[in-house]
Scaffold this active site. Structure first.
Site, PDB file in Angstrom:
ATOM      1  N   HIS A   1     -11.633 -15.323   7.121  1.00  0.00           N
ATOM      2  CA  HIS A   1     -11.071 -15.087   5.795  1.00  0.00           C
ATOM      3  C   HIS A   1      -9.961 -14.041   5.908  1.00  0.00           C
ATOM      4  CE1 HIS A   1     -10.364 -14.076   1.767  1.00  0.00           C
ATOM      5  NE2 HIS A   1     -11.000 -12.922   1.800  1.00  0.00           N
TER       6      HIS A   1
ATOM      7  N   CYS B   1     -14.733 -15.414  -1.660  1.00  0.00           N
ATOM      8  CA  CYS B   1     -13.884 -15.683  -0.494  1.00  0.00           C
ATOM      9  C   CYS B   1     -14.613 -16.483   0.590  1.00  0.00           C
ATOM     10  CB  CYS B   1     -13.368 -14.375   0.079  1.00  0.00           C
ATOM     11  SG  CYS B   1     -12.548 -13.368  -1.165  1.00  0.00           S
TER      12      CYS B   1
ATOM     13  N   ASN C   1      -4.216 -12.231   0.235  1.00  0.00           N
ATOM     14  CA  ASN C   1      -5.597 -12.717   0.241  1.00  0.00           C
ATOM     15  C   ASN C   1      -5.735 -13.790  -0.845  1.00  0.00           C
ATOM     16  OD1 ASN C   1      -8.327 -13.082  -0.213  1.00  0.00           O
ATOM     17  ND2 ASN C   1      -8.841 -10.906  -0.152  1.00  0.00           N
TER      18      ASN C   1
HETATM   19  N1  ACO Z   1       0.175   2.048  -2.796  1.00  0.00           N
HETATM   20  C1  ACO Z   1       0.202   3.365  -2.522  1.00  0.00           C
HETATM   21  N2  ACO Z   1      -0.904   4.119  -2.523  1.00  0.00           N
HETATM   22  C2  ACO Z   1      -2.064   3.527  -2.802  1.00  0.00           C
HETATM   23  C3  ACO Z   1      -2.160   2.162  -3.110  1.00  0.00           C
HETATM   24  C4  ACO Z   1      -0.975   1.414  -3.099  1.00  0.00           C
HETATM   25  N3  ACO Z   1      -0.939   0.097  -3.358  1.00  0.00           N
HETATM   26  N4  ACO Z   1      -3.459   1.843  -3.342  1.00  0.00           N
HETATM   27  C5  ACO Z   1      -4.154   2.977  -3.200  1.00  0.00           C
HETATM   28  N5  ACO Z   1      -3.319   3.995  -2.879  1.00  0.00           N
HETATM   29  C6  ACO Z   1      -3.650   5.393  -2.638  1.00  0.00           C
HETATM   30  C7  ACO Z   1      -4.943   5.840  -3.297  1.00  0.00           C
HETATM   31  O1  ACO Z   1      -4.721   6.194  -4.643  1.00  0.00           O
HETATM   32  C8  ACO Z   1      -5.316   7.013  -2.440  1.00  0.00           C
HETATM   33  O2  ACO Z   1      -4.567   8.108  -2.836  1.00  0.00           O
HETATM   34  P1  ACO Z   1      -5.215   9.603  -2.825  1.00  0.00           P
HETATM   35  O3  ACO Z   1      -5.559   9.868  -1.384  1.00  0.00           O
HETATM   36  O4  ACO Z   1      -4.125  10.437  -3.361  1.00  0.00           O
HETATM   37  O5  ACO Z   1      -6.429   9.504  -3.705  1.00  0.00           O
HETATM   38  C9  ACO Z   1      -4.828   6.621  -1.042  1.00  0.00           C
HETATM   39  O6  ACO Z   1      -3.861   5.582  -1.256  1.00  0.00           O
HETATM   40  C10 ACO Z   1      -5.925   6.102  -0.148  1.00  0.00           C
HETATM   41  O7  ACO Z   1      -6.697   5.146  -0.862  1.00  0.00           O
HETATM   42  P2  ACO Z   1      -7.908   4.380  -0.213  1.00  0.00           P
HETATM   43  O8  ACO Z   1      -8.532   3.492  -1.237  1.00  0.00           O
HETATM   44  O9  ACO Z   1      -8.761   5.357   0.518  1.00  0.00           O
HETATM   45  O10 ACO Z   1      -7.092   3.511   0.857  1.00  0.00           O
HETATM   46  P3  ACO Z   1      -7.675   2.619   1.999  1.00  0.00           P
HETATM   47  O11 ACO Z   1      -7.164   3.103   3.288  1.00  0.00           O
HETATM   48  O12 ACO Z   1      -9.137   2.415   1.870  1.00  0.00           O
HETATM   49  O13 ACO Z   1      -6.946   1.256   1.707  1.00  0.00           O
HETATM   50  C11 ACO Z   1      -7.505  -0.908   0.839  1.00  0.00           C
HETATM   51  C12 ACO Z   1      -7.215   0.545   0.515  1.00  0.00           C
HETATM   52  C13 ACO Z   1      -6.240  -1.520   1.437  1.00  0.00           C
HETATM   53  C14 ACO Z   1      -7.860  -1.646  -0.430  1.00  0.00           C
HETATM   54  C15 ACO Z   1      -8.657  -0.944   1.854  1.00  0.00           C
HETATM   55  O14 ACO Z   1      -9.744  -0.206   1.404  1.00  0.00           O
HETATM   56  C16 ACO Z   1      -9.086  -2.324   2.144  1.00  0.00           C
HETATM   57  O15 ACO Z   1      -8.366  -3.103   2.717  1.00  0.00           O
HETATM   58  N6  ACO Z   1     -10.346  -2.682   1.775  1.00  0.00           N
HETATM   59  C17 ACO Z   1     -10.822  -4.001   1.936  1.00  0.00           C
HETATM   60  C18 ACO Z   1     -10.717  -4.624   0.623  1.00  0.00           C
HETATM   61  C19 ACO Z   1     -10.250  -6.031   0.682  1.00  0.00           C
HETATM   62  O16 ACO Z   1      -9.670  -6.517   1.611  1.00  0.00           O
HETATM   63  N7  ACO Z   1     -10.500  -6.666  -0.408  1.00  0.00           N
HETATM   64  C20 ACO Z   1     -10.023  -7.957  -0.590  1.00  0.00           C
HETATM   65  C21 ACO Z   1     -10.920  -8.615  -1.484  1.00  0.00           C
HETATM   66  S1  ACO Z   1     -12.423  -8.765  -0.791  1.00  0.00           S
HETATM   67  C22 ACO Z   1     -12.484 -10.138  -0.055  1.00  0.00           C
HETATM   68  O17 ACO Z   1     -11.527 -10.813   0.120  1.00  0.00           O
HETATM   69  C23 ACO Z   1     -13.780 -10.493   0.362  1.00  0.00           C
END
Ligand code: ACO
Length: 324
Positions: free
Chosen positions: A251, A111, A281
């Protein structure tokens, strides 16, 4: 002399997939996705390829700059989802455009790729090797996603953004780049490794496709600590007070990441434009597509002071200051 962006372009696949459509085959909801990421929809390639998107964006950037393909010295393509491992995407673009004079190669910094391409072009131009460059970030990441994994497939979209840059009196002022390879497994895709007569592959080897894998929280923590630090460093190096900055173009991974960075820098959120609501993204394409949108809509004015900052798999990160 330095390097200035003289033209921009972008290309987005036609097919829109909104969160409601994802609800039809994934255990997810529009509310969850919007609250956690800010994303409402993304565009996914159907007939488009990484090359076709990149070529379209590059043609627009040349047209915007009033240049012809024959005038291009260098093509740098940032991608982690090329159509071929080789020839590289930049050579495919060179061929499609008929940019016969141009050297061409790819950059893989995920990215942060477009930012690193801009920095590389600026360094070449500064040392006098080239007078101009066509730089592009292009991705069809949707082909690398596990569409049964709700924690990753909801995040990404496809697209390409390009810029034509050339030697000018003002433009790029300062650059910083970094990498933290020790955190690399927070976001990865292992290459497919079929059996050979001499080697039996491991658990992942031999599969038809290996998907993108991510520890979302590790990426989140990395972004909200590293990006503000990179921005502080680049402001200091440039000699700008943060109040002078017109826009921070970051980004587009997640709205919560961008809001958290704005808060940590103690800067107003309206200085942090976003298009991830509509496009998700798009990895290396996210910054140049946003630049193109802002350029073409007249939101960017010549003389505006801009900070660009990207972060991605690697983990890679960087920040650049420029006068538009
Ligand atoms: N829909 C519903 N529930 C979901 C989903 C979904 N799409 N995805 C995960 N969950 C659930 C999980 O299973 C978990 O359930 P549980 O509590 O029963 O185990 C719960 O939601 C919480 O999951 P987390 O992974 O803790 O959720 P978080 O608040 O961390 O959000 C996310 C996840 C959005 C991916 C976040 O961590 C994030 O934005 N991270 C940054 C990652 C990113 O932006 N990556 C992009 C690529 S990297 C880059 O571009 C450089």
């Amino acid at each position: 002399m330095t390097t200035r962006i003289l033209g921009t372009g972008s290309a987005i696949p036609d097919r829109v997939v909104n969160n409601q459509e994802l609800e039809t085959f994934l255990d997810t909801s529009d509310t969850w996705i919007q609250e956690r990421t800010g994303i409402q929809s993304r565009h996914t390639a159907t007939t488009e390829t990484t090359t076709s998107l990149a070529v379209k964006a590059c043609m627009q950037a040349l047209e915007d700059a009033g240049k012809t393909p024959e005038e291009v010295d260098l093509i740098l393509a940032a991608t982690v989802s090329p159509d071929y491992t080789f020839p590289c995407l930049a050579c495919e673009i060179q061929s499609a455009l008929g940019a016969k004079q141009a050297a061409a190669y790819d950059i893989n910094a995920a990215c942060a790729g477009f930012l690193f391409a801009l920095d590389s072009a600026a360094a070449y131009i500064q040392c006098g090797l080239y007078k101009n460059a066509l730089i592009v970030g292009a991705e069809v990441l949707t082909k690398l996603l596990n569409w049964e994994d709700r924690s990753t497939c909801i995040l990404f979209g496809d697209g390409a953004g390009a810029a034509f840059v050339a030697e000018e009196k003002t433009g790029v002022l300062a650059m910083m780049q970094g990498a933290n390879g020790q955190k690399g497994m927070a976001l990865y895709r292992q290459e497919t490794a079929p059996d050979t007569p001499f080697r039996k592959t491991g658990i992942r080897g031999g599969a038809a496709v290996n998907y993108l894998e991510m520890s979302g929280q590790d990426v989140f923590r990395f972004a909200i600590s590293q990006v503000p630090e990179s921005i502080q460093q680049i402001l200091e190096k440039t000699g700008w007070d943060k109040k002078e900055v017109d826009y921070y173009i970051l980004h587009q991974a997640n709205a919560r990441i961008i809001q958290s960075i704005a808060k940590r820098l103690d800067e107003p959120e309206d200085k942090f434009p976003m298009n991830l609501t509509q496009f998700g993204n798009m990895s290396s394409a996210s910054i140049p597509v946003l630049l193109d949108e802002m350029n073409k809509s007249g939101r960017l004015k010549r003389g505006d002071k801009i900070v660009l900052s990207g972060f991605g798999a690697g983990m890679t990160y960087g920040a650049t200051t420029l006068v538009w």
